[in-house]
Structure formats: structure tokens, C-alpha cells
Design a protein around this motif. Structure first.
Motif, PDB file in Angstrom:
ATOM      1  N   THR A 325       0.819  -1.198   0.000  1.00 44.50           N
ATOM      2  CA  THR A 325       0.000   0.000   0.000  1.00 44.50           C
ATOM      3  C   THR A 325       0.859   1.257   0.000  1.00 44.50           C
ATOM      4  O   THR A 325       2.064   1.224   0.262  1.00 44.50           O
ATOM      5  N   PHE A 326       0.189   2.387  -0.242  1.00 44.44           N
ATOM      6  CA  PHE A 326       0.875   3.674  -0.210  1.00 44.44           C
ATOM      7  C   PHE A 326       1.408   3.989   1.182  1.00 44.44           C
ATOM      8  O   PHE A 326       2.405   4.708   1.319  1.00 44.44           O
ATOM      9  N   ALA A 327       0.769   3.458   2.221  1.00 48.64           N
ATOM     10  CA  ALA A 327       1.279   3.658   3.578  1.00 48.64           C
ATOM     11  C   ALA A 327       2.721   3.168   3.691  1.00 48.64           C
ATOM     12  O   ALA A 327       3.539   3.764   4.410  1.00 48.64           O
ATOM     13  N   ALA A 328       3.054   2.083   2.977  1.00 49.67           N
ATOM     14  CA  ALA A 328       4.427   1.558   3.009  1.00 49.67           C
ATOM     15  C   ALA A 328       5.400   2.543   2.374  1.00 49.67           C
ATOM     16  O   ALA A 328       6.550   2.658   2.815  1.00 49.67           O
ATOM     17  N   ALA A 329       4.976   3.254   1.346  1.00 51.85           N
ATOM     18  CA  ALA A 329       5.843   4.251   0.706  1.00 51.85           C
ATOM     19  C   ALA A 329       6.108   5.418   1.649  1.00 51.85           C
ATOM     20  O   ALA A 329       7.247   5.893   1.768  1.00 51.85           O
ATOM     21  N   LEU A 330       5.054   5.906   2.323  1.00 51.74           N
ATOM     22  CA  LEU A 330       5.237   6.984   3.302  1.00 51.74           C
ATOM     23  C   LEU A 330       6.135   6.525   4.446  1.00 51.74           C
ATOM     24  O   LEU A 330       7.001   7.264   4.923  1.00 51.74           O
ATOM     25  N   TRP A 331       5.908   5.286   4.893  1.00 54.71           N
ATOM     26  CA  TRP A 331       6.729   4.704   5.963  1.00 54.71           C
ATOM     27  C   TRP A 331       8.193   4.658   5.564  1.00 54.71           C
ATOM     28  O   TRP A 331       9.076   4.997   6.360  1.00 54.71           O
ATOM     29  N   LEU A 332       8.484   4.227   4.333  1.00 58.81           N
ATOM     30  CA  LEU A 332       9.871   4.171   3.870  1.00 58.81           C
ATOM     31  C   LEU A 332      10.529   5.541   3.968  1.00 58.81           C
ATOM     32  O   LEU A 332      11.673   5.657   4.428  1.00 58.81           O
ATOM     33  N   VAL A 333       9.830   6.583   3.539  1.00 59.20           N
ATOM     34  CA  VAL A 333      10.403   7.932   3.560  1.00 59.20           C
ATOM     35  C   VAL A 333      10.731   8.354   4.985  1.00 59.20           C
ATOM     36  O   VAL A 333      11.840   8.821   5.281  1.00 59.20           O
ATOM     37  N   ASP A 334       9.768   8.183   5.892  1.00 60.63           N
ATOM     38  CA  ASP A 334      10.003   8.567   7.286  1.00 60.63           C
ATOM     39  C   ASP A 334      11.086   7.692   7.917  1.00 60.63           C
ATOM     40  O   ASP A 334      11.944   8.175   8.668  1.00 60.63           O
ATOM     41  N   TYR A 335      11.058   6.421   7.607  1.00 59.59           N
ATOM     42  CA  TYR A 335      12.012   5.439   8.144  1.00 59.59           C
ATOM     43  C   TYR A 335      13.449   5.849   7.829  1.00 59.59           C
ATOM     44  O   TYR A 335      14.291   6.008   8.723  1.00 59.59           O
ATOM     45  N   VAL A 336      13.754   6.020   6.549  1.00 59.82           N
ATOM     46  CA  VAL A 336      15.153   6.235   6.180  1.00 59.82           C
ATOM     47  C   VAL A 336      15.641   7.612   6.604  1.00 59.82           C
ATOM     48  O   VAL A 336      16.820   7.780   6.977  1.00 59.82           O
ATOM     49  N   LEU A 337      14.769   8.615   6.562  1.00 63.79           N
ATOM     50  CA  LEU A 337      15.210   9.953   6.959  1.00 63.79           C
ATOM     51  C   LEU A 337      15.447  10.019   8.467  1.00 63.79           C
ATOM     52  O   LEU A 337      16.438  10.604   8.920  1.00 63.79           O
ATOM     53  N   PHE A 338      14.546   9.421   9.263  1.00 55.94           N
ATOM     54  CA  PHE A 338      14.800   9.399  10.700  1.00 55.94           C
ATOM     55  C   PHE A 338      16.044   8.576  10.996  1.00 55.94           C
ATOM     56  O   PHE A 338      16.876   8.964  11.838  1.00 55.94           O
ATOM     57  N   ALA A 339      16.190   7.433  10.330  1.00 54.41           N
ATOM     58  CA  ALA A 339      17.378   6.600  10.521  1.00 54.41           C
ATOM     59  C   ALA A 339      18.649   7.411  10.258  1.00 54.41           C
ATOM     60  O   ALA A 339      19.628   7.313  11.010  1.00 54.41           O
ATOM     61  N   ALA A 340      18.626   8.209   9.210  1.00 54.48           N
ATOM     62  CA  ALA A 340      19.810   9.016   8.868  1.00 54.48           C
ATOM     63  C   ALA A 340      20.141  10.023   9.957  1.00 54.48           C
ATOM     64  O   ALA A 340      21.322  10.301  10.221  1.00 54.48           O
ATOM     65  N   THR A 341      19.117  10.574  10.614  1.00 52.81           N
ATOM     66  CA  THR A 341      19.382  11.575  11.656  1.00 52.81           C
ATOM     67  C   THR A 341      20.084  10.988  12.864  1.00 52.81           C
ATOM     68  O   THR A 341      20.699  11.729  13.630  1.00 52.81           O
ATOM     69  N   ILE A 342      20.000   9.687  13.072  1.00 52.98           N
ATOM     70  CA  ILE A 342      20.686   9.062  14.218  1.00 52.98           C
ATOM     71  C   ILE A 342      21.933   8.302  13.781  1.00 52.98           C
ATOM     72  O   ILE A 342      22.514   7.559  14.568  1.00 52.98           O
ATOM     73  N   GLY A 343      22.345   8.482  12.537  1.00 54.98           N
ATOM     74  CA  GLY A 343      23.617   7.930  12.081  1.00 54.98           C
ATOM     75  C   GLY A 343      23.550   6.598  11.375  1.00 54.98           C
ATOM     76  O   GLY A 343      24.595   6.032  11.047  1.00 54.98           O
ATOM     77  N   ILE A 344      22.352   6.064  11.134  1.00 54.36           N
ATOM     78  CA  ILE A 344      22.230   4.840  10.338  1.00 54.36           C
ATOM     79  C   ILE A 344      22.460   5.227   8.887  1.00 54.36           C
ATOM     80  O   ILE A 344      21.710   6.027   8.315  1.00 54.36           O
ATOM     81  N   ARG A 345      23.491   4.683   8.286  1.00 57.92           N
ATOM     82  CA  ARG A 345      23.930   5.177   6.976  1.00 57.92           C
ATOM     83  C   ARG A 345      23.128   4.618   5.809  1.00 57.92           C
ATOM     84  O   ARG A 345      22.894   5.306   4.830  1.00 57.92           O
ATOM     85  N   ARG A 346      22.745   3.347   5.918  1.00 59.20           N
ATOM     86  CA  ARG A 346      21.997   2.724   4.824  1.00 59.20           C
ATOM     87  C   ARG A 346      20.911   1.825   5.408  1.00 59.20           C
ATOM     88  O   ARG A 346      21.063   1.281   6.498  1.00 59.20           O
ATOM     89  N   VAL A 347      19.848   1.650   4.629  1.00 62.36           N
ATOM     90  CA  VAL A 347      18.745   0.780   5.013  1.00 62.36           C
ATOM     91  C   VAL A 347      18.459  -0.127   3.816  1.00 62.36           C
ATOM     92  O   VAL A 347      18.070   0.354   2.749  1.00 62.36           O
ATOM     93  N   TYR A 348      18.652  -1.444   3.998  1.00 63.85           N
ATOM     94  CA  TYR A 348      18.526  -2.412   2.908  1.00 63.85           C
ATOM     95  C   TYR A 348      17.141  -3.067   2.953  1.00 63.85           C
ATOM     96  O   TYR A 348      16.857  -3.893   3.818  1.00 63.85           O
TER      97      TYR A 348
END
Length: 593
Positions: A325-348
């Protein structure tokens, strides 16, 4: 034919478990107006740099050849690589890694590998030969790079399965190989009977080191590097010493380990109830990911980097009605950007050829008496939106916007190395369901439902350090509703369901910075926006429909600019120069008159 993959049960944090048991999506909603301020960060502020491969991919070793049966993944990779300026990073690993061996004399043809020779879930060993690599090499966007996960379970002949496979990988992938992993989710080996029940990281170390040493001895002309970790359990339920601080303390640290990783599936599709609700909960996401801050710190303490090495919405190939669903696309965006703010460099993000959590479905298939076709799933559009966030010629830094995050929304500011604000991302996670786009021929149908009443809209006002009058581009990640499985786009940009090529160009909405430095825009429930300097859009390459041309239009007084193949900063500069020369000539003529 049922399809199975990694079947793991991961207990959920209390806040998420309560959410699932309650059956309630939420009791709050984003207000109709949001006012936030983005001050220039202090020189000692902790801004994290954005890795161009922030969104990366994890694919079972046996599955990658099957993805070449269509152009869907290749064209998705090309579009993403065009925006970010480098090739995609692909981890070839998963449950099959620990069943895989290699033989240089194996004569299985490349076509047979592409046919799905090993079936949906391989039983016993997966034996690869030289034609395996021929089945996918040079089939993807230029400069695709690989991580290969080796078989640690099979100890026969002093780990010959891992060492011989590594030799084949190095021979055929060469410089396209970035890293090896040794073992997939080794923290489960003791509980699954692959090792003694007392199995821990200290017991694994001599085996791990032996394999790594043998690979290096057999590869004198290449410095072989590794990603260590790859554990199944998330950071909030670590067993024994199977996390990054634990393995570093056990001795897993050297220049040959530049990366560490752990896996994360927020919900388990292998057992128990799963819902769409957690995908639209920023606080739930941030609570889960904040557990990885010590993992990042441990990796950085020895000069390495940390990645989520395998992840997606729901384990065991996802769940229709949630993962597709589109919810998964929104989740991906929030997921990787928040991850980046705490130093997680990549999300596979893990993908299989028929999993509902995959970005594309490359084959026609049957499941539970239903027949399904190839196609593009919403997760691809979340990944594409992030590639637009990452598109820039120099290093970008990210931080959350203070006061711009709550249960139903989140926001991020993106800066360059001179502390100039380059981009703003705002995500409205308020649920809005629609019967429009409720099906996708690539995945099974699920219940289609709609929210009552009109779709809520929020006016966002952002106080910025930008100069008044500057021209900005605004683009939207959008769909009819959070539960939509199709009709997803990024400001009209779409991929072909047939081959993944660009079918519609992206259209930038042009807005300007107001006299007080404010930027204002409206945002619908279940939608994300990216605001950036329009000059930055012009200076970067973007994927466009073949033969397209840039064009302007005005809709309700708002300027819209369609991206086209002839759209580049050089052409704009030439145009500006022509206008300038014309103006000078006219001025001279008027002066003469």
C-alpha cells in the motif's frame, strides 16, 4: 503454491504491541495548521551526512536472476541512480545464503537460473556455477554494487561452501563487489540447532576469522572487506552478545570490517496479527529506531559505519493490504530519513520476486489459486521520492526539524556543508483511506475501504533563512489514499507497469519565499512534500520520458514546470544570456533614440 521466506518472530515494543491489540489507528490527528521554524544550526550542532545509498536493497541470492526476466528492476535502478549520481547497493543475501555453495564445474545455464530453477523456497542446498553470474551481470543500472552473504552454517571441509563461493563471487563480480557478509542471522543458529545452544559471538569468532582469512589468502590482488553482524533480533531484544557492542567486545574489529549491520522487521508476518497502523505512526517508528543509537555509536567507535542490513514492513515476504500500500511508501520515507538523523547510513529493503513488500514484481505468478502479473508497487515511489531528496552535487546533511514531529507528522531539514538550508521534507502521516487505487494486479486483492468525509488538509508555514523571492520547487509523494495499491506518483512522475520505464515526467510546482522568509504549502492527509531551490533542480540530472521536453503551465495561478530532456542548467544559462544580450541591445537602442 504458498511462498515462504525468513520466518522470524520478533517481539514488539510495548507501545507498538498496545497499538496492535487495541485495533485503533490513533486518537489524534495533525492540526489544520502547523507553524515551524528552521534556524541556521549552530556550528557544533549534530547534523548527520546523507549516504547516497541511504535506500538500498536486499535480495535473495537465488532470486536476482529472476528479476532479469523483465526490465522492471533495471529501470527502477536506472531512475534512482540518475538522481543520486551513483549506482545502487544490493545485498545478495537472506535465508538462502546459508544453503548456498558454488562449483566452477556446475553447468546450469543462465536461462535456467532466470527460470526460477530453485523454486520459491529452495529445499536443501542451492548450488551455483559460473552461469549464475552471467544470468544477471550487466543487467542493471551502471555501477550497481553488491554485498554477498556467505554460508556459515555448512562446516563441511573446513567451510568449503563459503570459501569456494567467495572465490566465484570475486572472479565474476570483481570490482562490483563491495563487501562480504559471513552468515545470515547467526544469532538464531543456537535456537535452530545449527550450533550448540550455548552459541555466542565469542564462539563464532574463530569460524568467522578462519573464513575471512582464507578468502583473503585466495585473493592476493584485492583487499577483501566485510560487513559484520547481520543479526535477526532487533536492538531491543538482543540475545547474548549478538549485537554490535557485543561482537566488537568479542573481537570483531579491524580495518577489514568497515560496516556493521543488524536486521529489523517491525512486524512479523510469520505469526501473529499485523496491521497497517504502525506504518503511519511516527512516534512508533522513532521509538523502535532509537534503540539503534548504541549500535551506531559502537560501530563509529571503531571507525566503521552502521546499516540496517535487511528490513521491510512485515517479515515472511510481507502482507497484502499492508506492504503493498501507499502507507508503506510513506513509511519508507520517514524510516530512512529518521534513521539518517541518528547515524544509520543505509537501510537495505528486502525483496523477493513475488513478495508484497517488494518494490517491483518481475514475473507472472500464481498464489493460493490466484494469478498475478508483473508490476510496480508503491514502495518504488517512496524510494524514488528519497532519490529526489538525495539529488545534489555535494554532501548533504540532515536533522529533524524541532517542533515539526508528532504522532501524525514528521519533518526534516537538509543542509549543505556551508550550513545553507537546501531542502525541507514534511510528511503528513494522518490516515486517509480510499477505494480509488485499491487494487494492483501484481498482488492479491484485500478489503477496500474508504475514510468518511473529505480528505483533511493542513497548511504548513515554515520560517526559513532563505532570501525572500527565491524560486522553489515543491514536489509531492501522493496517492488517492494511504491504503491505495496503485495510482501512486511523485508529482505526476510514474513508472511503466510493464517495464519500469518513465511514463510521465515529474512536474515541479513553483513557489516563492515570502517577504518574511516564510514558505507556505498545503499538505493532504497521507502525503509527503519536498521543497528545494529550483536552481538545484536545474543543476542535477533527472530521469525523464524519452524524447520529452520541458514545459511550463499555469494551474489556478500556480506555475507548474514539467521536467524534460532538454532541461539543464547550461540551457537556462544560455537562455538567460540571450535575454541579457537582448536587454542590453534594447537599452542601447533606447539610449540612442
Amino acid at each position: 503454491m504458498k511462498i515462504f521466506s525468513q520466518c522470524q518472530f520478533q517481539p514488539l515494543p510495548g507501545s507498538l504491541l498496545l497499538l496492535l491489540l487495541s485495533g485503533s489507528l490513533r486518537v489524534t490527528a495533525i492540526p489544520s495548521t502547523v507553524n515551524i521554524e528552521i534556524p541556521v544550526p549552530a556550528k557544533d550542532a549534530l547534523l548527520r551526512s546523507l549516504d547516497r545509498n541511504l535506500v538500498s536493497w536486499s535480495i535473495q541470492n537465488r532470486d536476482l536472476p529472476m528479476f532479469t526476466r523483465s526490465k522492471l528492476l533495471e529501470n527502477l535502478f536506472k531512475a534512482l541512480a540518475t538522481n543520486i549520481g551513483i549506482g545502487q547497493s544490493v545485498r545478495l543475501g537472506g535465508g538462502e545464503s546459508d544453503k548456498t555453495t558454488y562449483g566452477s564445474d556446475i553447468t546450469i545455464t543462465a536461462d535456467k537460473y532466470r527460470s526460477g530453477y530453485y523454486g520459491a523456497q529452495a529445499q536443501g542446498n542451492v548450488t551455483l556455477g559460473p552461469n549464475y553470474f552471467a544470468s544477471f551481470k550487466e543487467k542493471y543500472a551502471p555501477d550497481t554494487r553488491y554485498i554477498w552473504c556467505l554460508n556459515l552454517i555448512n562446516t563441511t571441509n573446513k567451510f568449503d561452501a563459503a570459501i569456494s563461493t567467495a572465490a566465484g563471487v570475486l572472479e565474476y563480480l570483481g570490482d562490483e563487489l563491495d563487501l562480504f557478509e559471513i552468515g545470515n542471522e547467526a544469532d538464531f543458529y543456537g535456537s535452530k540447532g545449527f550450533r550448540d545452544s550455548e552459541w555466542d559471538a565469542s564462539m563464532m569468532l574463530p569460524e568467522w576469522n578462519y573464513i575471512a582469512d582464507e578468502i583473503q589468502k585466495n585473493s592476493p590482488n584485492k583487499t577483501v572487506r566485510f560487513m559484520a553482524g547481520g543479526f535477526a533480533n532487533p536492538a531491543y531484544i538482543v540475545t547474548k552478545d549478538f549485537d554490535i557492542p557485543g561482537i566488537i567486545a568479542a573481537g570483531y574489529q579491524s580495518s577489514r570490517i568497515p560496516w556493521y549491520s543488524m536486521h529489523l522487521y517491525p512486524q512479523s508476518g510469520c505469526s501473529g496479527a499485523v496491521t497497517i497502523a504502525p506504518l503511519l505512526e511516527h512516534n512508533t517508528l522513532s521509538d523502535i529506531l532509537s534503540n539503534y543509537i548504541p549500535q551506531v555509536a559502537a560501530a563509529e567507535s571503531v571507525g566503521a559505519q552502521f546499516a540496517i542490513g535487511e528490513t521491510n514492513t512485515v517479515s515472511c515476504v510481507g502482507r497484502p493490504g499492508i506492504s503493498d500500500t501507499f502507507a508503506a511508501a510513506l513509511w519508507l520515507v520517514d524510516y530512512v530519513l529518521f534513521a539518517a538523523t541518528i547515524g544509520i547510513r543505509r537501510v537495505y529493503f528486502h525483496a523477493t520476486t513475488t513478495g508484497s513488500y517488494s518494490p517491483v514484481i518481475p514475473i507472472n505468478y500464481s498464489l493460493d489459486s490466484g494469478n498475478y502479473s508483473t508490476g510496480v508497487l508503491p514502495l518504488s515511489y517512496g524510494a524514488y521520492f528519497i532519490s529526489e531528496v538525495l539529488s545534489f552535487n555535494d554532501t548533504l546533511l540532515i536533522m529533524q526539524i524541532e517542533g515539526g514531529n508528532d504522532t501524525d507528522y514528521s519533518s526534516y531539514s537538509v543542509w549543505d556543508e556551508t550550513n545553507k538550508l537546501r531542502k525541507i521534507v514534511f510528511i503528513n502521516l494522518q490516515s486517509h483511506n480510499s477505494s480509488t487505487g485499491g487494487t494492483n494486479p501484481a498482488t492479491p486483492d484485500t478489503e477496500v475501504y474508504s475514510s468518511s468525509g473529505p480528505r483533511p488538509s493542513t497548511r504548513v508555514t515554515v520560517a526559513t533563512p532563505w532570501e525572500p523571492g527565491q524560486e522553489l520547487s515543491l514536489i509531492r509523494l501522493q496517492a488517492p489514499g494511504s491504503n491505495s495499491k496503485s495510482q501512486v506518483n511523485v508529482s505526476s512522475f510514474t513508472f511503466s507497469e510493464k517495464d519500469g520505464s518513465v511514463t510521465n515526467n515529474l512536474v515541479d510546482t513553483i513557489i516563492t519565499v515570502k517577504d518574511n522568509g516564510n514558505v507556505e504549502f498545503d499538505l493532504l492527509a497521507s502525503e509527503a512534500v519536498l521543497v528545494q531551490h529550483y536552481s538545484d533542480v536545474l543543476s542535477n540530472k533527472h530521469p525523464t520520458k524519452s524524447g520529452s521536453k520541458a514545459a511550463d503551465s499555469t494551474v489556478n495561478g500556480v506555475v507548474m514546470r514539467t521536467r524534460g530532456a532538454n532541461m539543464s542548467i547550461s540551457s537556462v544559462l544560455v537562455l538567460d544570456m540571450k535575454i541579457m544580450v537582448s536587454a542590453i541591445l534594447v537599452s542601447a537602442l533606447l539610449a540612442f533614440i
